[in-house]
Design a protein around this motif. Structure first.
Motif, PDB file in Angstrom:
ATOM      1  N   GLN B  37       0.811  -1.179  -0.090  1.00 17.47           N
ATOM      2  CA  GLN B  37       0.108   0.024  -0.100  1.00 17.47           C
ATOM      3  C   GLN B  37       0.882   1.362   0.092  1.00 17.47           C
ATOM      4  O   GLN B  37       1.570   1.384   0.912  1.00 17.47           O
ATOM      5  CB  GLN B  37      -1.007   0.291   1.225  1.00 17.47           C
ATOM      6  CG  GLN B  37      -1.893   1.262   1.362  1.00 17.47           C
ATOM      7  CD  GLN B  37      -2.788   0.996   2.419  1.00 17.47           C
ATOM      8  OE1 GLN B  37      -2.478   0.442   3.480  1.00 17.47           O
ATOM      9  NE2 GLN B  37      -3.949   1.747   2.327  1.00 17.47           N
ATOM     10  N   ARG B  38       0.857   2.165  -0.996  1.00 22.52           N
ATOM     11  CA  ARG B  38       1.814   3.351  -1.225  1.00 22.52           C
ATOM     12  C   ARG B  38       0.923   4.359  -0.323  1.00 22.52           C
ATOM     13  O   ARG B  38      -0.279   4.353   0.111  1.00 22.52           O
ATOM     14  CB  ARG B  38       1.732   3.808  -2.561  1.00 22.52           C
ATOM     15  CG  ARG B  38       2.395   2.976  -3.646  1.00 22.52           C
ATOM     16  CD  ARG B  38       2.545   3.293  -4.961  1.00 22.52           C
ATOM     17  NE  ARG B  38       3.149   2.595  -5.887  1.00 22.52           N
ATOM     18  CZ  ARG B  38       4.695   2.469  -5.738  1.00 22.52           C
ATOM     19  NH1 ARG B  38       5.331   3.083  -5.370  1.00 22.52           N
ATOM     20  NH2 ARG B  38       4.935   1.657  -6.874  1.00 22.52           N
ATOM     21  N   THR B  86       3.539   0.356   2.735  1.00 16.56           N
ATOM     22  CA  THR B  86       3.550  -0.262   3.842  1.00 16.56           C
ATOM     23  C   THR B  86       3.050  -1.926   3.458  1.00 16.56           C
ATOM     24  O   THR B  86       2.276  -1.758   2.260  1.00 16.56           O
ATOM     25  CB  THR B  86       2.350   0.067   4.808  1.00 16.56           C
ATOM     26  OG1 THR B  86       2.393   1.176   5.309  1.00 16.56           O
ATOM     27  CG2 THR B  86       2.028  -0.931   5.749  1.00 16.56           C
ATOM     28  N   TYR B  87       3.942  -2.862   3.777  1.00 15.21           N
ATOM     29  CA  TYR B  87       3.447  -4.116   3.244  1.00 15.21           C
ATOM     30  C   TYR B  87       2.931  -4.945   4.146  1.00 15.21           C
ATOM     31  O   TYR B  87       3.116  -5.063   5.601  1.00 15.21           O
ATOM     32  CB  TYR B  87       5.040  -4.639   3.040  1.00 15.21           C
ATOM     33  CG  TYR B  87       5.770  -4.157   2.004  1.00 15.21           C
ATOM     34  CD1 TYR B  87       6.579  -2.860   2.256  1.00 15.21           C
ATOM     35  CD2 TYR B  87       5.848  -4.458   0.805  1.00 15.21           C
ATOM     36  CE1 TYR B  87       7.165  -2.157   1.070  1.00 15.21           C
ATOM     37  CE2 TYR B  87       6.450  -3.895  -0.547  1.00 15.21           C
ATOM     38  CZ  TYR B  87       7.248  -2.762  -0.160  1.00 15.21           C
ATOM     39  OH  TYR B  87       7.975  -1.887  -1.251  1.00 15.21           O
ATOM     40  N   PHE B  88       1.700  -5.515   3.702  1.00 13.52           N
ATOM     41  CA  PHE B  88       0.811  -6.275   4.558  1.00 13.52           C
ATOM     42  C   PHE B  88       1.022  -7.814   4.113  1.00 13.52           C
ATOM     43  O   PHE B  88       0.968  -8.002   2.871  1.00 13.52           O
ATOM     44  CB  PHE B  88      -0.323  -5.951   4.337  1.00 13.52           C
ATOM     45  CG  PHE B  88      -0.822  -4.618   5.073  1.00 13.52           C
ATOM     46  CD1 PHE B  88      -0.838  -3.427   4.013  1.00 13.52           C
ATOM     47  CD2 PHE B  88      -1.203  -4.337   6.475  1.00 13.52           C
ATOM     48  CE1 PHE B  88      -1.329  -2.355   4.528  1.00 13.52           C
ATOM     49  CE2 PHE B  88      -1.572  -2.968   6.663  1.00 13.52           C
ATOM     50  CZ  PHE B  88      -1.329  -2.103   5.816  1.00 13.52           C
ATOM     51  N   CYS B  89       1.220  -8.589   4.954  1.00 14.43           N
ATOM     52  CA  CYS B  89       0.793 -10.177   4.887  1.00 14.43           C
ATOM     53  C   CYS B  89      -0.680 -10.269   5.349  1.00 14.43           C
ATOM     54  O   CYS B  89      -1.307  -9.592   5.908  1.00 14.43           O
ATOM     55  CB  CYS B  89       1.760 -10.976   5.511  1.00 14.43           C
ATOM     56  SG  CYS B  89       1.571 -11.011   7.378  1.00 14.43           S
ATOM     57  N   ALA B  90      -1.393 -11.473   4.494  1.00 16.84           N
ATOM     58  CA  ALA B  90      -2.760 -11.819   4.724  1.00 16.84           C
ATOM     59  C   ALA B  90      -2.835 -13.349   4.636  1.00 16.84           C
ATOM     60  O   ALA B  90      -2.398 -13.803   3.690  1.00 16.84           O
ATOM     61  CB  ALA B  90      -3.782 -10.997   3.803  1.00 16.84           C
ATOM     62  N   THR B 106       4.102  -3.544   7.788  1.00 18.93           N
ATOM     63  CA  THR B 106       5.301  -2.752   7.931  1.00 18.93           C
ATOM     64  C   THR B 106       5.581  -1.457   7.069  1.00 18.93           C
ATOM     65  O   THR B 106       5.373  -1.752   5.844  1.00 18.93           O
ATOM     66  CB  THR B 106       6.649  -3.874   7.769  1.00 18.93           C
ATOM     67  OG1 THR B 106       6.640  -4.814   8.569  1.00 18.93           O
ATOM     68  CG2 THR B 106       7.989  -3.065   7.863  1.00 18.93           C
ATOM     69  N   GLN B 107       5.849  -0.363   7.924  1.00 16.54           N
ATOM     70  CA  GLN B 107       5.939   0.739   6.815  1.00 16.54           C
ATOM     71  C   GLN B 107       7.338   0.890   6.718  1.00 16.54           C
ATOM     72  O   GLN B 107       8.113   0.972   7.499  1.00 16.54           O
ATOM     73  CB  GLN B 107       5.051   1.802   7.784  1.00 16.54           C
ATOM     74  CG  GLN B 107       5.254   3.271   7.045  1.00 16.54           C
ATOM     75  CD  GLN B 107       4.537   4.107   7.922  1.00 16.54           C
ATOM     76  OE1 GLN B 107       3.538   4.022   8.486  1.00 16.54           O
ATOM     77  NE2 GLN B 107       4.957   5.488   7.639  1.00 16.54           N
TER      78      GLN B 107
END
Lengths: 114, 112
Positions: B37-38, B86-90, B106-107
């Protein structure tokens, strides 16, 4: 293809007001989702739908309602808005099965409740 | 219920340095996805991992799924300013049907 579209982009509500967040997808996806994202946080699932006429609660459904009368549309209704509902709301959709199960997200609605 | 924890919450790097974010689930996952997510934007799908021990690469990004299918990592080699976000795991549980549980993200900021 427009993908997933959401309206409005921004909204300010007063405490106790109601509103509907609109979500439409043109990819013929069966699955649709509503998430909220509080500042600096991850995504919390509010409601989801596996097809027209079928909806189910997610992690944080209180204060919200949804309906799914068509494949394309999945509106989210806020009744009696509260400051705790200030957040960014994302709608997402995905294919039913096969291949990647990636979710396609809309641009979001930024809601402030004062 | 299922919990997905992600660390670190923030990471600041100099351009050219490497970056890694880690994701841990309280339960075994059927698959895990990663999204980026930018700032001011919406999450965008990066990849899905399904098999135990799976490793996938996308240019400078390397994704791993743990042997027990309870953890995952994303490693970026030689970060660039375009990696900011921001990097998200799901994760998806076998019993959760169509639902994903997202980590807190994690930003990543990259100083040029």
């Amino acid at each position: 293809n427009a993908g997933v579209t959401q309206t409005p982009k921004f909204r300010i509500l007063k405490i106790g007001q109601s509103m509907t967040l609109q979500c439409t997808q043109d990819m013929n996806h069966n699955y649709m989702y509503w998430y909220r994202q509080d500042p600096g946080m991850g995504l919390k699932l509010i409601y989801y739908s596996v097809g027209a006429g079928i909806t189910d609660k997610g992690e944080v459904p209180n204060g919200y309602n949804v309906s799914r009368s068509t494949t394309e549309d999945f509106p989210l209704r806020l009744e009696l808005a509260a400051p705790s509902q200030t957040s960014v709301y994302f709608c997402a959709s995905r294919f039913t099965s096969g291949g990647y199960n990636e979710q396609f997200f809309g641009p979001g609605t930024r809601l402030t409740v004062l | 219920g299922q919990q997905v924890m992600q660390i670190p919450q923030y990471q600041h790097v100099q351009e050219g340095e490497d970056f890694t974010t880690y994701c841990n689930s309280s339960t075994t996952l059927s698959n895990i996805q990663w999204y980026k997510q930018r700032p001011g934007g919406h999450p965008v799908f990066l990849i899905q991992l399904v098999k135990s021990g799976e490793v996938k690469k996308q240019k400078r990004l390397t994704f791993q799924f743990g042997e027990a299918k309870k953890n995952s990592s994303l490693h970026i080699t030689a970060t660039q300013t375009t990696d900011v976000g921001t990097y998200f795991c799901a994760g998806r549980q076998e019993t959760s049907g169509s639902r994903l549980t997202f980590g807190e993200g994690t930003q990543l900021t990259v100083n040029p």
